[in-house]
Design a protein around this motif. Structure first.
Motif, PDB file in Angstrom:
ATOM      1  N   ASN A   1      24.574 -32.087  -1.216  1.00  0.00           N
ATOM      2  CA  ASN A   1      22.713 -31.450  -2.398  1.00  0.00           C
ATOM      3  C   ASN A   1      23.645 -31.749  -3.059  1.00  0.00           C
ATOM      4  O   ASN A   1      25.389 -31.124  -4.171  1.00  0.00           O
TER       5      ASN A   1
ATOM      6  N   GLU B   1      26.205 -29.538   2.361  1.00  0.00           N
ATOM      7  CA  GLU B   1      25.907 -28.047   2.154  1.00  0.00           C
ATOM      8  C   GLU B   1      26.303 -27.383   3.083  1.00  0.00           C
ATOM      9  O   GLU B   1      26.429 -25.514   2.676  1.00  0.00           O
ATOM     10  N   SER B   2      27.158 -27.597   3.830  1.00  0.00           N
ATOM     11  CA  SER B   2      27.605 -25.852   4.920  1.00  0.00           C
ATOM     12  C   SER B   2      29.754 -26.582   4.586  1.00  0.00           C
ATOM     13  O   SER B   2      30.128 -27.797   4.795  1.00  0.00           O
TER      14      SER B   2
ATOM     15  N   THR C   1      27.715 -21.601   3.913  1.00  0.00           N
ATOM     16  CA  THR C   1      26.802 -22.417   3.662  1.00  0.00           C
ATOM     17  C   THR C   1      26.213 -22.416   2.377  1.00  0.00           C
ATOM     18  O   THR C   1      26.378 -21.471   1.602  1.00  0.00           O
ATOM     19  N   ASN C   2      25.167 -23.251   1.568  1.00  0.00           N
ATOM     20  CA  ASN C   2      24.666 -23.328   0.068  1.00  0.00           C
ATOM     21  C   ASN C   2      25.432 -23.098  -0.859  1.00  0.00           C
ATOM     22  O   ASN C   2      26.809 -23.446  -0.683  1.00  0.00           O
TER      23      ASN C   2
END
Length: 177
Positions: free
Chosen positions: A95, A115-116, A134-135
């Motif tokens: 992302n 993302e992770s 994550t994120n």
């Protein structure tokens, strides 16, 4: 006594060096560095900091996500010291999101990141840890991890068009979320 350390800026050659592994985590110098990094990331309104950013070329980082002036929508977590961390796995999903850096004040960039990430590190007590991040927290980790290899977020941009000033970031992103 813990203290706020001076954060070096882009152009300082230490930011482009490969950082050394920590050999003795219990060394008083390393333990003080961890304490000082904890103070520094909080005082600078950061969500993470790596030792090279305070001119200490060691593989030590603090991941300290929390809402603040620079990242008002950040999740809250306990600040975590990570020594000699490694990425042992990552998602296939990448992302793009906004990042800034305490060593590159005044600008933000849209940076692609996994993302992770699954990571291993040693905590300040010498205990091995393994976590799935994550994120936003995964983004913080990857950003700080890059500092160990002399990489800054600008090196990861896909285009110079993905750069904005902090003032524009505040108007376009923070105030419109």
């Amino acid at each position: 006594m813990s203290e706020m350390l001076s954060i070096i800026q882009l152009g300082n050659p230490i930011l482009r060096q490969k950082a050394a592994e920590v050999e003795n985590i219990q060394d008083k110098t390393i333990q003080k560095l961890i304490d000082d990094l904890m103070v520094s990331v909080r005082e600078a309104n950061g969500v993470g900091i790596a030792a090279p950013q305070v001119a200490q070329s060691y593989r030590v980082m603090i991941v300290a996500s929390r809402p603040n002036l620079r990242y008002p929508h950040a999740p809250d977590m306990e600040p975590t010291a990570m020594i000699n961390p490694r990425i042992i796995g990552h998602s296939s999903t990448v992302n793009k999101d906004w990042e800034g850096c305490l060593s590159i004040p005044g600008i933000r960039g849209l940076v692609p990141r996994y993302e992770s990430v699954e990571v291993e590190y040693t905590d300040r007590n010498g205990k091995k840890q393994r976590q799935l991040l994550t994120n936003f927290v995964a983004r913080i980790f990857q950003h700080e991890y890059d500092h160990f290899d002399g990489i800054v977020f600008l090196d990861r941009l896909e285009s110079n068009l993905d750069i904005v000033t902090d003032q524009e970031y505040q108007k376009l992103v923070v105030n419109n979320i």
